[in-house]
Design a protein around this motif. Sequence first.
Motif, PDB file in Angstrom:
ATOM      1  N   GLU A   1      -4.707  14.073  -0.368  1.00  0.00           N
ATOM      2  CA  GLU A   1      -3.808  14.811   0.708  1.00  0.00           C
ATOM      3  C   GLU A   1      -4.833  14.472   1.979  1.00  0.00           C
ATOM      4  O   GLU A   1      -3.270  14.241   2.982  1.00  0.00           O
ATOM      5  CB  GLU A   1      -3.145  15.976   0.483  1.00  0.00           C
ATOM      6  CG  GLU A   1      -4.181  16.761   0.304  1.00  0.00           C
ATOM      7  CD  GLU A   1      -4.914  17.749  -1.107  1.00  0.00           C
ATOM      8  OE1 GLU A   1      -5.458  18.661  -1.057  1.00  0.00           O
ATOM      9  OE2 GLU A   1      -4.483  16.499  -1.781  1.00  0.00           O
TER      10      GLU A   1
ATOM     11  N   THR B   1      -4.377  10.049   4.781  1.00  0.00           N
ATOM     12  CA  THR B   1      -2.911   9.182   4.984  1.00  0.00           C
ATOM     13  C   THR B   1      -3.658   7.308   5.740  1.00  0.00           C
ATOM     14  O   THR B   1      -4.876   7.347   5.310  1.00  0.00           O
ATOM     15  CB  THR B   1      -2.821   9.725   7.021  1.00  0.00           C
ATOM     16  OG1 THR B   1      -3.654   9.801   7.776  1.00  0.00           O
ATOM     17  CG2 THR B   1      -2.540  11.156   6.128  1.00  0.00           C
ATOM     18  N   GLU B   2      -2.240   6.565   5.514  1.00  0.00           N
ATOM     19  CA  GLU B   2      -1.874   5.147   6.268  1.00  0.00           C
ATOM     20  C   GLU B   2      -3.293   5.234   6.561  1.00  0.00           C
ATOM     21  O   GLU B   2      -5.000   4.262   7.448  1.00  0.00           O
ATOM     22  CB  GLU B   2      -1.438   4.385   5.615  1.00  0.00           C
ATOM     23  CG  GLU B   2      -0.402   4.536   4.408  1.00  0.00           C
ATOM     24  CD  GLU B   2      -1.463   3.778   3.312  1.00  0.00           C
ATOM     25  OE1 GLU B   2      -1.703   3.262   3.584  1.00  0.00           O
ATOM     26  OE2 GLU B   2      -1.675   4.575   2.558  1.00  0.00           O
ATOM     27  N   ARG B   3      -3.034   6.101   8.039  1.00  0.00           N
ATOM     28  CA  ARG B   3      -4.142   5.842   9.405  1.00  0.00           C
ATOM     29  C   ARG B   3      -5.247   6.414   8.946  1.00  0.00           C
ATOM     30  O   ARG B   3      -6.357   5.436   9.443  1.00  0.00           O
ATOM     31  CB  ARG B   3      -3.656   6.551  10.210  1.00  0.00           C
ATOM     32  CG  ARG B   3      -4.109   6.252  12.027  1.00  0.00           C
ATOM     33  CD  ARG B   3      -3.220   6.306  12.784  1.00  0.00           C
ATOM     34  NE  ARG B   3      -2.176   6.181  13.441  1.00  0.00           N
ATOM     35  CZ  ARG B   3      -1.575   4.760  13.644  1.00  0.00           C
ATOM     36  NH1 ARG B   3      -2.456   3.623  13.506  1.00  0.00           N
ATOM     37  NH2 ARG B   3      -0.313   4.927  13.473  1.00  0.00           N
TER      38      ARG B   3
END
Length: 189
Positions: free
Chosen positions: A146, A149-151
């Motif tokens: 979790e 994130t893609e960033r």
Amino acid sequence: MSERRRGAALENALLDAAWEELAATGYARFTMDAVVKRAGTSPPVLYRRWPDRDALVRATLVHILHKNVLAVPDTGSLREDVLTLMREINATRVQLVTVMSVYLADYHQATGTSPRELLDPSETGRKQAIDTIYHRAVDRGEVKAEHLTERIKTLPFDMLRHEFLTTFAAVPDQVLEEIVDTLFLPLVR
């Protein structure tokens, strides 16, 4: 007499010629005719595959990025996997990243696209490589899925690209370590 190219061999030759032309002249002076000459073929051969120069540029970049996908490291640690990949990119890809970024500014302006739209990581194989590193880290219990994130997953590589584009040179190893240890790892742990 040279053997006639067909199928994938012909397409690869055309895309290689397009890359050579793009790297030599930039997007502003890149023409379909120049690629035809460089590839030693005829206009219909090129136009059957790509209707215009923008489509050819996009296909060329995807082709070059596919040819230049690096092996995914498996050192047993997220830190070392990310650093190993960054070091390999740093050692072998400064020119590729710089040429693509600088020469394609005109492309982005002319087409209204962004670099992210043109170089979709899922099309080039880069996303799968990066995801493999992170899946292994999650499986080892080093990070929680979790937090990824893609960033955040692309952050160390985006920062490396930023360094390339601000210096046009390879990045010192201590900067790579600083990116990973000071900026990236605290976000995922």
